[in-house]
Design a protein around this motif. Sequence first.
Motif, PDB file in Angstrom:
ATOM      1  N   PRO A   1      -1.086  -3.415  -7.037  1.00 50.42           N
ATOM      2  CA  PRO A   1      -1.475  -3.550  -5.633  1.00 50.42           C
ATOM      3  C   PRO A   1      -0.272  -3.425  -4.702  1.00 50.42           C
ATOM      4  O   PRO A   1       0.867  -3.681  -5.092  1.00 50.42           O
ATOM      5  CB  PRO A   1      -2.074  -4.953  -5.562  1.00 50.42           C
ATOM      6  N   ALA A   2      -0.544  -3.028  -3.480  1.00 53.29           N
ATOM      7  CA  ALA A   2       0.500  -2.951  -2.459  1.00 53.29           C
ATOM      8  C   ALA A   2       1.047  -4.360  -2.226  1.00 53.29           C
ATOM      9  O   ALA A   2       0.331  -5.350  -2.401  1.00 53.29           O
ATOM     10  CB  ALA A   2      -0.077  -2.388  -1.171  1.00 53.29           C
ATOM     11  N   PRO A   3       2.312  -4.471  -1.835  1.00 52.17           N
ATOM     12  CA  PRO A   3       2.882  -5.799  -1.628  1.00 52.17           C
ATOM     13  C   PRO A   3       2.225  -6.511  -0.441  1.00 52.17           C
ATOM     14  O   PRO A   3       1.929  -5.903   0.581  1.00 52.17           O
ATOM     15  CB  PRO A   3       4.354  -5.531  -1.338  1.00 52.17           C
ATOM     16  N   LEU A   4       1.981  -7.793  -0.625  1.00 55.96           N
ATOM     17  CA  LEU A   4       1.463  -8.645   0.439  1.00 55.96           C
ATOM     18  C   LEU A   4       2.643  -9.401   1.031  1.00 55.96           C
ATOM     19  O   LEU A   4       3.424 -10.005   0.297  1.00 55.96           O
ATOM     20  CB  LEU A   4       0.447  -9.641  -0.107  1.00 55.96           C
ATOM     21  N   VAL A   5       2.788  -9.353   2.340  1.00 61.58           N
ATOM     22  CA  VAL A   5       3.876 -10.050   3.018  1.00 61.58           C
ATOM     23  C   VAL A   5       3.272 -11.018   4.016  1.00 61.58           C
ATOM     24  O   VAL A   5       2.360 -10.657   4.767  1.00 61.58           O
ATOM     25  CB  VAL A   5       4.816  -9.057   3.745  1.00 61.58           C
ATOM     26  N   ARG A   6       3.784 -12.253   4.025  1.00 64.49           N
ATOM     27  CA  ARG A   6       3.368 -13.267   4.989  1.00 64.49           C
ATOM     28  C   ARG A   6       4.582 -13.647   5.825  1.00 64.49           C
ATOM     29  O   ARG A   6       5.620 -14.000   5.283  1.00 64.49           O
ATOM     30  CB  ARG A   6       2.829 -14.498   4.285  1.00 64.49           C
ATOM     31  N   VAL A   7       4.439 -13.588   7.149  1.00 61.24           N
ATOM     32  CA  VAL A   7       5.504 -13.965   8.075  1.00 61.24           C
ATOM     33  C   VAL A   7       4.997 -15.149   8.889  1.00 61.24           C
ATOM     34  O   VAL A   7       3.939 -15.055   9.525  1.00 61.24           O
ATOM     35  CB  VAL A   7       5.889 -12.789   9.005  1.00 61.24           C
ATOM     36  N   SER A   8       5.737 -16.246   8.869  1.00 62.28           N
ATOM     37  CA  SER A   8       5.338 -17.447   9.595  1.00 62.28           C
ATOM     38  C   SER A   8       5.794 -17.396  11.041  1.00 62.28           C
ATOM     39  O   SER A   8       6.921 -17.011  11.337  1.00 62.28           O
ATOM     40  CB  SER A   8       5.948 -18.691   8.939  1.00 62.28           C
ATOM     41  N   ALA A   9       4.897 -17.831  11.926  1.00 61.15           N
ATOM     42  CA  ALA A   9       5.233 -17.990  13.344  1.00 61.15           C
ATOM     43  C   ALA A   9       5.595 -19.454  13.596  1.00 61.15           C
ATOM     44  O   ALA A   9       6.543 -19.757  14.311  1.00 61.15           O
ATOM     45  CB  ALA A   9       4.072 -17.574  14.221  1.00 61.15           C
TER      46      ALA A   9
ATOM     47  N   TRP B   1       8.156  -1.446   3.851  1.00 57.32           N
ATOM     48  CA  TRP B   1       9.507  -1.258   3.307  1.00 57.32           C
ATOM     49  C   TRP B   1       9.496  -1.563   1.813  1.00 57.32           C
ATOM     50  O   TRP B   1      10.042  -0.802   1.013  1.00 57.32           O
ATOM     51  CB  TRP B   1      10.513  -2.143   4.035  1.00 57.32           C
ATOM     52  N   LEU B   2       8.870  -2.684   1.431  1.00 60.66           N
ATOM     53  CA  LEU B   2       8.794  -3.034   0.005  1.00 60.66           C
ATOM     54  C   LEU B   2       8.068  -1.957  -0.794  1.00 60.66           C
ATOM     55  O   LEU B   2       8.482  -1.604  -1.897  1.00 60.66           O
ATOM     56  CB  LEU B   2       8.068  -4.370  -0.177  1.00 60.66           C
ATOM     57  N   ALA B   3       6.987  -1.431  -0.256  1.00 60.93           N
ATOM     58  CA  ALA B   3       6.238  -0.375  -0.954  1.00 60.93           C
ATOM     59  C   ALA B   3       7.118   0.847  -1.177  1.00 60.93           C
ATOM     60  O   ALA B   3       7.057   1.484  -2.222  1.00 60.93           O
ATOM     61  CB  ALA B   3       4.986  -0.008  -0.157  1.00 60.93           C
ATOM     62  N   GLY B   4       7.959   1.164  -0.204  1.00 65.73           N
ATOM     63  CA  GLY B   4       8.864   2.305  -0.330  1.00 65.73           C
ATOM     64  C   GLY B   4       9.977   2.085  -1.326  1.00 65.73           C
ATOM     65  O   GLY B   4      10.563   3.028  -1.846  1.00 65.73           O
ATOM     66  N   GLU B   5      10.283   0.826  -1.637  1.00 70.46           N
ATOM     67  CA  GLU B   5      11.349   0.496  -2.583  1.00 70.46           C
ATOM     68  C   GLU B   5      10.899   0.537  -4.038  1.00 70.46           C
ATOM     69  O   GLU B   5      11.717   0.460  -4.932  1.00 70.46           O
ATOM     70  CB  GLU B   5      11.893  -0.907  -2.289  1.00 70.46           C
ATOM     71  N   ARG B   6       9.633   0.635  -4.274  1.00 69.21           N
ATOM     72  CA  ARG B   6       9.123   0.626  -5.654  1.00 69.21           C
ATOM     73  C   ARG B   6       9.577   1.870  -6.388  1.00 69.21           C
ATOM     74  O   ARG B   6       9.542   2.971  -5.850  1.00 69.21           O
ATOM     75  CB  ARG B   6       7.619   0.538  -5.656  1.00 69.21           C
ATOM     76  N   LEU B   7       9.948   1.681  -7.629  1.00 69.51           N
ATOM     77  CA  LEU B   7      10.470   2.791  -8.437  1.00 69.51           C
ATOM     78  C   LEU B   7       9.483   3.137  -9.543  1.00 69.51           C
ATOM     79  O   LEU B   7       8.671   2.322  -9.956  1.00 69.51           O
ATOM     80  CB  LEU B   7      11.809   2.397  -9.056  1.00 69.51           C
TER      81      LEU B   7
ATOM     82  N   TRP C   1       0.577 -17.979  10.636  1.00 74.89           N
ATOM     83  CA  TRP C   1       1.298 -16.862  10.040  1.00 74.89           C
ATOM     84  C   TRP C   1       0.449 -15.597  10.129  1.00 74.89           C
ATOM     85  O   TRP C   1      -0.726 -15.647  10.461  1.00 74.89           O
ATOM     86  CB  TRP C   1       1.644 -17.150   8.581  1.00 74.89           C
ATOM     87  N   ALA C   2       1.068 -14.492   9.798  1.00 74.36           N
ATOM     88  CA  ALA C   2       0.374 -13.208   9.694  1.00 74.36           C
ATOM     89  C   ALA C   2       0.653 -12.653   8.302  1.00 74.36           C
ATOM     90  O   ALA C   2       1.751 -12.801   7.776  1.00 74.36           O
ATOM     91  CB  ALA C   2       0.872 -12.241  10.756  1.00 74.36           C
ATOM     92  N   GLU C   3      -0.346 -12.025   7.713  1.00 72.62           N
ATOM     93  CA  GLU C   3      -0.202 -11.376   6.417  1.00 72.62           C
ATOM     94  C   GLU C   3      -0.537  -9.908   6.563  1.00 72.62           C
ATOM     95  O   GLU C   3      -1.363  -9.525   7.383  1.00 72.62           O
ATOM     96  CB  GLU C   3      -1.164 -11.967   5.390  1.00 72.62           C
ATOM     97  N   TYR C   4       0.127  -9.098   5.740  1.00 76.20           N
ATOM     98  CA  TYR C   4      -0.171  -7.663   5.741  1.00 76.20           C
ATOM     99  C   TYR C   4      -0.106  -7.130   4.326  1.00 76.20           C
ATOM    100  O   TYR C   4       0.830  -7.418   3.579  1.00 76.20           O
ATOM    101  CB  TYR C   4       0.808  -6.884   6.617  1.00 76.20           C
ATOM    102  N   ARG C   5      -1.114  -6.353   3.981  1.00 74.85           N
ATOM    103  CA  ARG C   5      -1.115  -5.563   2.740  1.00 74.85           C
ATOM    104  C   ARG C   5      -1.819  -4.268   3.076  1.00 74.85           C
ATOM    105  O   ARG C   5      -2.941  -4.276   3.577  1.00 74.85           O
ATOM    106  CB  ARG C   5      -1.846  -6.272   1.620  1.00 74.85           C
ATOM    107  N   LYS C   6      -1.168  -3.154   2.819  1.00 73.33           N
ATOM    108  CA  LYS C   6      -1.777  -1.851   3.093  1.00 73.33           C
ATOM    109  C   LYS C   6      -3.027  -1.682   2.255  1.00 73.33           C
ATOM    110  O   LYS C   6      -3.024  -1.956   1.046  1.00 73.33           O
ATOM    111  CB  LYS C   6      -0.783  -0.730   2.794  1.00 73.33           C
ATOM    112  N   ALA C   7      -4.089  -1.232   2.897  1.00 66.92           N
ATOM    113  CA  ALA C   7      -5.354  -1.001   2.184  1.00 66.92           C
ATOM    114  C   ALA C   7      -5.190   0.146   1.204  1.00 66.92           C
ATOM    115  O   ALA C   7      -4.454   1.098   1.478  1.00 66.92           O
ATOM    116  CB  ALA C   7      -6.457  -0.672   3.187  1.00 66.92           C
ATOM    117  N   PRO C   8      -5.852   0.069   0.052  1.00 70.25           N
ATOM    118  CA  PRO C   8      -5.774   1.171  -0.912  1.00 70.25           C
ATOM    119  C   PRO C   8      -6.318   2.458  -0.307  1.00 70.25           C
ATOM    120  O   PRO C   8      -7.241   2.437   0.487  1.00 70.25           O
ATOM    121  CB  PRO C   8      -6.670   0.714  -2.067  1.00 70.25           C
ATOM    122  N   GLU C   9      -5.711   3.545  -0.702  1.00 70.96           N
ATOM    123  CA  GLU C   9      -6.134   4.847  -0.164  1.00 70.96           C
ATOM    124  C   GLU C   9      -7.226   5.440  -1.004  1.00 70.96           C
ATOM    125  O   GLU C   9      -7.442   5.165  -2.108  1.00 70.96           O
ATOM    126  CB  GLU C   9      -4.937   5.792  -0.105  1.00 70.96           C
TER     127      GLU C   9
END
Length: 71
Positions: free
Chosen positions: A50-58, A38-44, A63-71
Motif C-alpha cells: 500500500p501507499a504510505p500513510l502519513v499523519r501530521v498533527s496540528a 515523497w515517501l512513495a517516490g523513495e521506494r526502491l 491531525w490530517a492523514e494522507y494516503r494516495k488512492a490506488p490507481e
Amino acid sequence: MPVSLAKYVRSAFHGRVLNDVLPVSPTCEHLAEHLSQWLAGERLGSYDGPAPLVRVSATESSWAEYRKAPE
C-alpha cells in the motif's frame, strides 16, 4: 518515522519558513500529502504494498492523514 524521512524533513524544512519551501499553503493536509508522495517516490525495487500513510498533527487532538488512492 523512517530515517530517510527524518533526514528529508531536516534538510528541506528545518529552520526555513514553510511558505517559502512548499508550492501550496503549509496546512497539515498539504504537508501530509507532500510527505506521503515523497515517501512513495523513495521506494526502491518492485514494492507493491500500500501507499504510505502519513499523519501530521496540528494539535494534540487534531491531525490530517494522507494516503494516495490506488490507481
